[in-house]
Scaffold this motif. Structure first.
Motif, PDB file in Angstrom:
ATOM      1  N   PRO A 183     -20.092   9.501 -12.257  1.00 55.23           N
ATOM      2  CA  PRO A 183     -20.010  10.939 -11.964  1.00 55.23           C
ATOM      3  C   PRO A 183     -18.805  11.288 -11.090  1.00 55.23           C
ATOM      4  CG  PRO A 183     -22.265  10.166 -11.722  1.00 55.23           C
ATOM      5  CD  PRO A 183     -21.411   8.943 -11.913  1.00 55.23           C
ATOM      6  N   HIS A 184     -18.455  10.410 -10.152  1.00 54.04           N
ATOM      7  CA  HIS A 184     -17.328  10.701  -9.262  1.00 54.04           C
ATOM      8  C   HIS A 184     -16.011  10.680 -10.020  1.00 54.04           C
ATOM      9  CE1 HIS A 184     -15.166  11.187  -5.562  1.00 54.04           C
ATOM     10  NE2 HIS A 184     -14.524  10.049  -5.714  1.00 54.04           N
ATOM     11  N   LEU A 185     -15.818   9.679 -10.890  1.00 51.44           N
ATOM     12  CA  LEU A 185     -14.592   9.627 -11.685  1.00 51.44           C
ATOM     13  C   LEU A 185     -14.520  10.800 -12.653  1.00 51.44           C
ATOM     14  CD1 LEU A 185     -14.102   5.851 -12.627  1.00 51.44           C
ATOM     15  CD2 LEU A 185     -12.739   7.226 -11.045  1.00 51.44           C
ATOM     16  N   LEU A 186     -15.657  11.155 -13.214  1.00 50.80           N
ATOM     17  CA  LEU A 186     -15.697  12.291 -14.134  1.00 50.80           C
ATOM     18  C   LEU A 186     -15.314  13.573 -13.407  1.00 50.80           C
ATOM     19  CD1 LEU A 186     -16.302  13.117 -17.039  1.00 50.80           C
ATOM     20  CD2 LEU A 186     -18.686  13.448 -16.380  1.00 50.80           C
ATOM     21  N   TYR A 187     -15.788  13.721 -12.188  1.00 51.15           N
ATOM     22  CA  TYR A 187     -15.445  14.895 -11.388  1.00 51.15           C
ATOM     23  C   TYR A 187     -13.945  14.928 -11.083  1.00 51.15           C
ATOM     24  CZ  TYR A 187     -15.212  17.976  -7.303  1.00 51.15           C
ATOM     25  OH  TYR A 187     -14.870  18.959  -6.411  1.00 51.15           O
ATOM     26  N   GLN A 188     -13.386  13.777 -10.719  1.00 51.44           N
ATOM     27  CA  GLN A 188     -11.957  13.702 -10.435  1.00 51.44           C
ATOM     28  C   GLN A 188     -11.130  13.997 -11.687  1.00 51.44           C
ATOM     29  OE1 GLN A 188     -10.276  13.346  -7.604  1.00 51.44           O
ATOM     30  NE2 GLN A 188     -12.154  13.276  -6.398  1.00 51.44           N
ATOM     31  N   LEU A 189     -11.609  13.532 -12.834  1.00 55.40           N
ATOM     32  CA  LEU A 189     -10.913  13.810 -14.086  1.00 55.40           C
ATOM     33  C   LEU A 189     -10.915  15.310 -14.369  1.00 55.40           C
ATOM     34  CD1 LEU A 189      -9.540  12.863 -16.702  1.00 55.40           C
ATOM     35  CD2 LEU A 189     -11.822  12.618 -17.702  1.00 55.40           C
ATOM     36  N   VAL A 209       0.847  -1.200   0.000  1.00 54.98           N
ATOM     37  CA  VAL A 209       0.000   0.000   0.000  1.00 54.98           C
ATOM     38  C   VAL A 209       0.880   1.247   0.000  1.00 54.98           C
ATOM     39  CG1 VAL A 209      -1.666   1.340   1.357  1.00 54.98           C
ATOM     40  CG2 VAL A 209      -1.962  -1.138   1.101  1.00 54.98           C
ATOM     41  N   ARG A 210       1.972   1.184   0.721  1.00 56.79           N
ATOM     42  CA  ARG A 210       2.907   2.322   0.750  1.00 56.79           C
ATOM     43  C   ARG A 210       3.428   2.621  -0.655  1.00 56.79           C
ATOM     44  NH1 ARG A 210       8.409   2.777   4.479  1.00 56.79           N
ATOM     45  NH2 ARG A 210       9.068   4.822   3.694  1.00 56.79           N
ATOM     46  N   THR A 211       3.741   1.570  -1.393  1.00 56.08           N
ATOM     47  CA  THR A 211       4.207   1.767  -2.771  1.00 56.08           C
ATOM     48  C   THR A 211       3.119   2.393  -3.625  1.00 56.08           C
ATOM     49  OG1 THR A 211       5.773  -0.071  -2.652  1.00 56.08           O
ATOM     50  CG2 THR A 211       5.059   0.600  -4.856  1.00 56.08           C
ATOM     51  N   PHE A 212       1.875   1.964  -3.429  1.00 56.50           N
ATOM     52  CA  PHE A 212       0.760   2.565  -4.173  1.00 56.50           C
ATOM     53  C   PHE A 212       0.778   4.074  -4.023  1.00 56.50           C
ATOM     54  CE2 PHE A 212      -3.389   4.510  -4.309  1.00 56.50           C
ATOM     55  CZ  PHE A 212      -3.962   3.986  -5.445  1.00 56.50           C
ATOM     56  N   PHE A 213       0.918   4.554  -2.789  1.00 54.68           N
ATOM     57  CA  PHE A 213       0.854   5.995  -2.535  1.00 54.68           C
ATOM     58  C   PHE A 213       2.109   6.736  -3.013  1.00 54.68           C
ATOM     59  CE2 PHE A 213      -2.461   4.675   0.558  1.00 54.68           C
ATOM     60  CZ  PHE A 213      -3.488   5.464   0.052  1.00 54.68           C
ATOM     61  N   ASN A 214       3.142   5.997  -3.389  1.00 52.83           N
ATOM     62  CA  ASN A 214       4.287   6.639  -4.033  1.00 52.83           C
ATOM     63  C   ASN A 214       3.970   7.033  -5.473  1.00 52.83           C
ATOM     64  OD1 ASN A 214       5.985   6.417  -1.819  1.00 52.83           O
ATOM     65  ND2 ASN A 214       6.812   4.437  -2.456  1.00 52.83           N
ATOM     66  N   TYR A 215       2.907   6.432  -6.016  1.00 56.11           N
ATOM     67  CA  TYR A 215       2.560   6.670  -7.420  1.00 56.11           C
ATOM     68  C   TYR A 215       1.248   7.422  -7.594  1.00 56.11           C
ATOM     69  CZ  TYR A 215       6.309   3.487  -8.700  1.00 56.11           C
ATOM     70  OH  TYR A 215       7.545   2.906  -8.876  1.00 56.11           O
ATOM     71  N   PHE A 216       0.297   7.217  -6.708  1.00 56.49           N
ATOM     72  CA  PHE A 216      -1.014   7.840  -6.835  1.00 56.49           C
ATOM     73  C   PHE A 216      -1.478   8.370  -5.481  1.00 56.49           C
ATOM     74  CE2 PHE A 216      -0.906   4.479 -10.094  1.00 56.49           C
ATOM     75  CZ  PHE A 216      -1.138   5.243 -11.236  1.00 56.49           C
ATOM     76  N   PRO A 217      -2.100   9.558  -5.452  1.00 59.90           N
ATOM     77  CA  PRO A 217      -2.577  10.105  -4.180  1.00 59.90           C
ATOM     78  C   PRO A 217      -3.839   9.427  -3.664  1.00 59.90           C
ATOM     79  CG  PRO A 217      -3.157  11.578  -5.984  1.00 59.90           C
ATOM     80  CD  PRO A 217      -2.280  10.504  -6.571  1.00 59.90           C
ATOM     81  N   HIS A 218      -4.606   8.816  -4.556  1.00 61.17           N
ATOM     82  CA  HIS A 218      -5.823   8.107  -4.158  1.00 61.17           C
ATOM     83  C   HIS A 218      -6.213   7.148  -5.279  1.00 61.17           C
ATOM     84  CE1 HIS A 218      -7.669  11.068  -6.803  1.00 61.17           C
ATOM     85  NE2 HIS A 218      -7.267  12.036  -6.010  1.00 61.17           N
ATOM     86  N   LYS A 219      -7.200   6.306  -4.993  1.00 63.03           N
ATOM     87  CA  LYS A 219      -7.547   5.249  -5.943  1.00 63.03           C
ATOM     88  C   LYS A 219      -8.106   5.795  -7.253  1.00 63.03           C
ATOM     89  CE  LYS A 219     -12.342   4.391  -4.500  1.00 63.03           C
ATOM     90  NZ  LYS A 219     -13.333   3.388  -4.062  1.00 63.03           N
ATOM     91  N   GLU A 220      -8.777   6.959  -7.178  1.00 59.77           N
ATOM     92  CA  GLU A 220      -9.369   7.521  -8.396  1.00 59.77           C
ATOM     93  C   GLU A 220      -8.302   7.856  -9.429  1.00 59.77           C
ATOM     94  OE1 GLU A 220     -12.367   7.702  -5.280  1.00 59.77           O
ATOM     95  OE2 GLU A 220     -10.290   8.430  -5.348  1.00 59.77           O
TER      96      GLU A 220
END
Length: 207
Positions: A119-125, A49-60
């Motif tokens: 709608p949530h992914l569209l908003y994040q985009l 999980v730590r490695t995940f957050f080295n690449y992306f701030p959140h799952k979206e």
């Protein structure tokens, strides 16, 4: 660090980012984006999980496949564009470069359909696109020799982004039409003027 080691490390980082983005997309398609967790994405990509957050701030961002290399290359393309190349032409090249990357990853249609249905992914985009557009607008204004507050470079960049979003929507409604073709149609309309008959007419009660 030697050049070979640096190249190997950069490749490993690209592979890890791609594995996380692919796992996030696959899980989002299987379970729905709201039902996917960071822990599941990390496990599917065989990283912590730590490695995940080295690449992306959140799952979206992982589901969207956000890659900082895209905006970096776009800014380089903006700065290195030939002097005789029109700003809108440069934006078209930048858009096609990103599309080529996504097509190479084999995820363009699947990710686009998922985003348009959420709608949530569209908003994040849209949120992430605002930052990209800000950086591109600054670079374009500098290249055009216009103030950073000038409307024209901001409008060119924003309209280019809108052409892409409309292309994704149209592709969802008409999958037989390639996204690149729809993007080019949008850019052609922008270049020609989408409403040549437009005139500024005072509205009632306003000068």
């Amino acid at each position: 660090m030697t050049q070979a080691e640096g190249g190997l490390r950069a490749r490993k980082k690209r592979e890890t980012r791609a594995a996380l983005a692919e796992a996030a997309l696959r899980l989002a398609l299987e379970k729905g984006p709201d039902n996917v967790t960071v822990e599941e994405i990390a496990e599917a990509a065989d990283v912590s999980v730590r490695t995940f957050f080295n690449y992306f701030p959140h799952k979206e961002h992982a589901i969207l496949g956000r890659n900082p290399e895209h905006i970096e290359r776009a800014l380089d393309r903006m700065r290195e564009a030939p002097a005789e190349e029109s700003p809108l032409t440069t934006m078209r090249f930048i858009v096609h470069d990103v599309l080529r990357d996504l097509e190479g990853e084999g995820e363009l249609s699947r990710r686009g359909e998922l985003i348009m249905a959420s709608p949530h992914l569209l908003y994040q985009l849209m949120l992430s696109s605002f930052e990209d557009e800000r950086q591109l607008t600054e670079a374009l204004a500098e290249r055009m020799g216009e103030p950073a507050t000038s409307v024209r470079p901001a409008l060119i960049v924003s309209a280019s982004g809108a052409a892409c979003r409309v292309a994704m929507e149209r592709h969802k409604a008409d999958p037989d039409r390639p996204i690149r073709e729809l993007v080019d149609e949008g850019f052609q309309l922008l270049a020609e003027g989408i409403d040549p008959g437009f005139r500024v007419v005072p509205t009632k009660g306003h000068p």
